[in-house]
Design a protein around this motif. Structure first.
Motif, mmCIF file in Angstrom:
data_model
loop_
_atom_site.group_PDB
_atom_site.id
_atom_site.type_symbol
_atom_site.label_atom_id
_atom_site.label_comp_id
_atom_site.label_asym_id
_atom_site.label_seq_id
_atom_site.Cartn_x
_atom_site.Cartn_y
_atom_site.Cartn_z
ATOM 1 N N ILE B 206 0.834 -1.200 0.000
ATOM 2 C CA ILE B 206 0.000 0.000 0.000
ATOM 3 C C ILE B 206 0.865 1.243 0.000
ATOM 4 O O ILE B 206 1.711 1.425 0.866
ATOM 5 N N THR B 207 0.644 2.104 -0.958
ATOM 6 C CA THR B 207 1.293 3.408 -0.924
ATOM 7 C C THR B 207 0.192 4.438 -0.783
ATOM 8 O O THR B 207 -0.854 4.314 -1.410
ATOM 9 N N GLY B 208 0.440 5.437 0.027
ATOM 10 C CA GLY B 208 -0.586 6.447 0.248
ATOM 11 C C GLY B 208 -1.718 5.861 1.058
ATOM 12 O O GLY B 208 -1.508 5.272 2.116
ATOM 13 N N GLU B 209 -2.930 5.983 0.521
ATOM 14 C CA GLU B 209 -4.096 5.591 1.294
ATOM 15 C C GLU B 209 -5.025 4.803 0.390
ATOM 16 O O GLU B 209 -5.299 5.203 -0.722
ATOM 17 N N LYS B 210 -5.519 3.676 0.870
ATOM 18 C CA LYS B 210 -6.465 2.891 0.072
ATOM 19 C C LYS B 210 -7.767 2.791 0.839
ATOM 20 O O LYS B 210 -7.822 2.243 1.929
ATOM 21 N N LYS B 211 -8.818 3.365 0.242
ATOM 22 C CA LYS B 211 -10.116 3.363 0.927
ATOM 23 C C LYS B 211 -11.071 2.435 0.197
ATOM 24 O O LYS B 211 -11.218 2.518 -1.006
ATOM 25 N N THR B 212 -11.707 1.565 0.929
ATOM 26 C CA THR B 212 -12.630 0.618 0.321
ATOM 27 C C THR B 212 -13.905 0.558 1.136
ATOM 28 O O THR B 212 -13.861 0.369 2.355
ATOM 29 N N LEU B 213 -15.025 0.717 0.457
ATOM 30 C CA LEU B 213 -16.308 0.622 1.138
ATOM 31 C C LEU B 213 -16.776 -0.832 1.069
ATOM 32 O O LEU B 213 -16.980 -1.378 -0.014
ATOM 33 N N ILE B 214 -16.926 -1.461 2.227
ATOM 34 C CA ILE B 214 -17.339 -2.871 2.251
ATOM 35 C C ILE B 214 -18.797 -2.951 2.681
ATOM 36 O O ILE B 214 -19.155 -2.480 3.764
#
Lengths: 368, 390
Positions: B206-214
């Motif tokens: 992961i680089t930076g930010e990973k946003k995931t809506l589950i």
């Protein structure tokens, strides 16, 4: 396979294909037209064209191949009646507690959902709209464009209201198509949220030519009659159940005759007795009412001095004599009576009785 | 034996034959995991079926409701590879009733499936394999390994705050935020928000930010999968439309939700400088008692902080009124705020009704914050509740 299989209404079809080409298929769409005009066929074709993996072009516009995995799965929904019957059968097998909450849906492709009216009331219900609202915000898995096709405009009140929000602003990747025989049945708030496209009636000559081509097994006289009775709707012409119609019309004539001439009550009651409760009776009754409507229309045309437009051409003489003893006011009240029977059917009135009262009302109001 | 002749002709039609033997216990274990995604109320017949596929690797069992899919496997003696579909509920209920031992499953003509075990012999009719929807395949790239224990704990700390309103679709799931060295999960329904963070993780991909809506359904499914396993990591991946989770030999997929999760950082209170620390158990007990006399629809209770006292009270025209007092150090200005009692209880339940909890306020019009008062806690857990006017 392709749009070339869709007969008539070239202009509307062309406009929709152009919209697909530009990637601007409306997010909410109302397809309106008479029964059998091809609304559902066109809606399914649109779903196929928007998602075809081959994306062939004909006449410089997007078409569909009908054989790729998307097309073929979406195409499986095309014979709607067997699919709905399957769904109803599946519901019958559920546990008693689940049955009540389960709504009929047809989904042959994960991203194309067909919402038929839910039996036994044959209305689109809240549970169905809720499913659409839930599903539509999920990204399509295999399709480029998710499609939601409502095959009827008869909504339960709460169902129509809960559709409003999503209809106004569906996600960019989804299209909601409402099929309506009569847009007046839809809430004005629904109509104003969607683009309305009309499938018009085909000219009589075109239907006759088509019937000559595809229904060469019918006699010319039959073809001429069907072409008129189909009222410009291709699907209706090709699938016309003439025998069934003639039986219904026989009963319809009996109703009118008993109102206009000396009533033969025993024959009348024997006939109405056959219209029983249950799904079969319901179908039979709506067939009868349709036949009554077409006869009344013909009578009106005769009264208006337009004998060339009469649809039941094989009954010209009898209708001619009948028309001499009726007035426009009588026809109007007959139509009103018919609507009463229709709305009574939704409320599960006893069919034979409401038909009797309809017939009695026709006679009682006097003739022209 | 006449059957032999038939069998020799058959192999040309691959997939039309299948014959396996599997231990009842293992099969039941996997069916239990897979059956939870089978939609009970569906009118699409194929979706109430399991897909069974047998090859050299053993038996694979798959189920889907078109939103989610679950694939799992178990060891089996495969006499003839192939595949079939079987009505899920019937199979599950039947296997449950069988005695322990080996079960043989054999596909016959016209989608009939024969199931034999000991002296029991059953035939069930499935559907054509071709009708079963194609399931998304776990991607081979950009897979992140999430620590299973953290994930499980984060789900249980946020899932209750997810919105039930289907039209507020961006709130119908919890947001998973992965950074190179931390993970966080946040969920809200517009009235309360639950945020849990954990630092000291290591996600090299992961680089930076990973946003995931589950989606909630997927979280619930994960929760039950995680509670029945002791694997240390969950492999997580996503593509444009689908989320993938692999827990041991089981794979769960879920279609993604569309839309942007709201900017939750903007609603985090900054200057809630009046606070009080109370025992969770004591607070929970008081709220439950007082809430009995709160307005039934809103469940609103008053929290009044005065000199070294927290007073919780409620009143309704029908039921009467009630007040509980908790003695606790408090030296700021007196304040009174109204909250929904069930929202507060949800949080206390999520921290297991143990330890101490810190309530932070600003004024009667501003959101309150709850957090566990425990310096050593590895999770940073914050819970924000909007106030009510009473």
């Amino acid at each position: 396979m392709g749009f070339s299989d869709f007969i008539g209404n070239e202009g509307t079809v062309r406009r929709l294909r152009e919209a697909i080409a530009l990637g601007r298929l409306p997010n909410s769409l109302i397809l309106t037209g008479p029964r059998g005009a091809g609304k559902y066929t066109l809606a399914v074709m649109l779903a196929q064209a928007a998602n075809c993996l081959v994306q062939p072009m004909t006449d410089g516009l997007p078409d569909f191949c009908g054989s790729c995995s998307n097309c073929s799965r979406i195409g499986q929904a095309l014979p709607l009646e067997p699919r709905v019957e399957e769904a109803i059968a599946a519901r019958e097998e559920l546990r008693e507690t689940d049955k009540k909450e389960t709504r009929v849906l047809v989904q042959t492709h994960p991203d194309v959902l067909v919402i038929p009216p839910d039996p036994p009331q044959l209305l689109i219900k809240l549970g169905q709209v809720r499913t659409v609202v839930r599903e539509i915000y999920r990204m399509p898995g295999e399709a480029r464009r998710a499609m939601y096709i409502f095959t009827s405009a008869a909504f339960m009140k709460e169902a129509a209201n809960s559709l409003l929000k999503v209809l106004e602003e569906p996600p960019a990747y989804a299209t909601i198509i409402l099929l309506a025989e009569n847009t007046g049945e839809l809430l004005p708030t629904i109509r104003s949220r969607a683009q309305i496209l009309r499938l018009g009636a085909l000219p009589l000559e075109e239907i006759e030519r088509l019937l000559a081509e595809r229904r060469s097994d019918w006699k010319p006289a039959q073809r001429a009659l069907v072409a008129r009775l189909a009222e410009g709707a291709v699907g209706r012409a090709l699938k016309f159940n003439l025998e069934g119609y003639l039986t219904s019309r026989q009963d319809a004539l009996l109703l009118l005759r008993s109102a206009l001439a000396e009533p033969d009550h025993s024959a009348l009651f024997r006939m109405t007795e056959a219209y029983r409760a249950g799904a079969e009776g319901q179908e039979k009754t709506s067939g009868l009412l349709r036949a009554v409507a077409s006869l009344l229309e013909d009578l009106m045309l005769l009264l208006a001095g337009q004998p060339t437009m009469v649809r039941n051409i094989d009954l010209e003489r009898e209708l001619g004599t009948m028309s001499q003893s009726v007035s426009l006011t009588w026809i109007e009240s007959a139509v009103k009576g018919m609507h009463q029977v229709e709305s009574g059917m939704r409320r599960n009135l006893l069919r034979s009785l409401s038909l009797d009262s309809f017939a009695a009302g026709l006679g009682g109001q006097g003739r022209g | 034996m006449p059957e032999l002749g038939l069998e020799q002709e058959k192999p040309i039609v691959q997939g039309a034959s299948m014959e396996i033997t599997v231990s009842r216990q293992e099969l039941l274990h996997e069916l239990t995991a897979a059956q939870s995604v089978v939609e009970r109320k569906t009118t699409i017949p194929i979706l109430s079926n399991f897909l069974l596929e047998a090859d050299e690797g053993g038996l694979t069992i798959a189920a889907t409701d078109l939103d989610q899919s679950m694939k799992t496997s178990c060891v089996a003696k495969v006499k003839k590879p192939g595949s079939c579909t079987i009505p899920a509920r019937k199979l599950y209920d039947y296997i449950k009733l069988l005695a322990d031992g080996d079960i043989s499953i054999k596909l016959m003509d016209n989608h009939w499936v024969q199931i034999r075990s000991g002296r029991s012999n059953t035939k069930m009719v499935g559907m054509a394999r071709a009708n079963f929807p194609q399931l998304p395949e776990f991607p081979s790239t950009s897979v992140t390994a999430l620590p299973a224990a953290s994930l499980k704990s984060m789900i249980s700390k946020t899932i209750f705050a997810i919105s039930n309103e289907e039209s507020r679709y961006t709130l119908n799931g919890a947001l998973l935020i992965l950074k190179a060295e931390s993970m966080a999960m946040v969920a809200t329904d517009g009235h309360r928000l639950s945020l849990v963070e954990k630092h000291g993780e290591n996600f090299p991909g992961i680089t930076g930010e990973k946003k995931t809506l589950i989606p909630r359904k997927a979280l619930a499914e994960l929760q039950s999968l995680l509670s029945n396993t002791d694997v240390p990591i969950v492999e997580f991946a996503d593509d444009e439309n689908t989320l993938y989770f692999r827990i041991g030999h089981r794979t769960l997929t879920s279609r993604k939700l569309t839309g942007q999760f709201p900017n939750y950082e903007a609603v985090m209170p900054r200057d809630n400088n009046k606070f009080v620390v109370v025992k969770s158990e004591e607070l929970g007990g008081s709220i439950q008692r007082v809430a009995q006399f709160a307005d039934e629809r809103s469940g609103a209770i008053r929290m009044r902080l005065e000199q070294n006292e927290l007073k919780i009270s409620s009143s309704s025209t029908d039921a009467g009124e009630s007040e509980d007092t908790i003695e606790t150090p408090y030296s700021f200005d007196p304040i009174m705020v109204g909250f929904n009692s069930s929202y507060m209880l949800d949080f206390l339940k999520a921290i297991g009704n143990t330890g101490e909890v810190r309530l932070e306020f600003k004024d009667a019009q501003s959101a309150g914050q709850m957090r566990p008062e425990d310096g050593t806690e590895e999770f940073k857990y914050r819970y924000i509740i909007m106030p009510m006017r009473i």
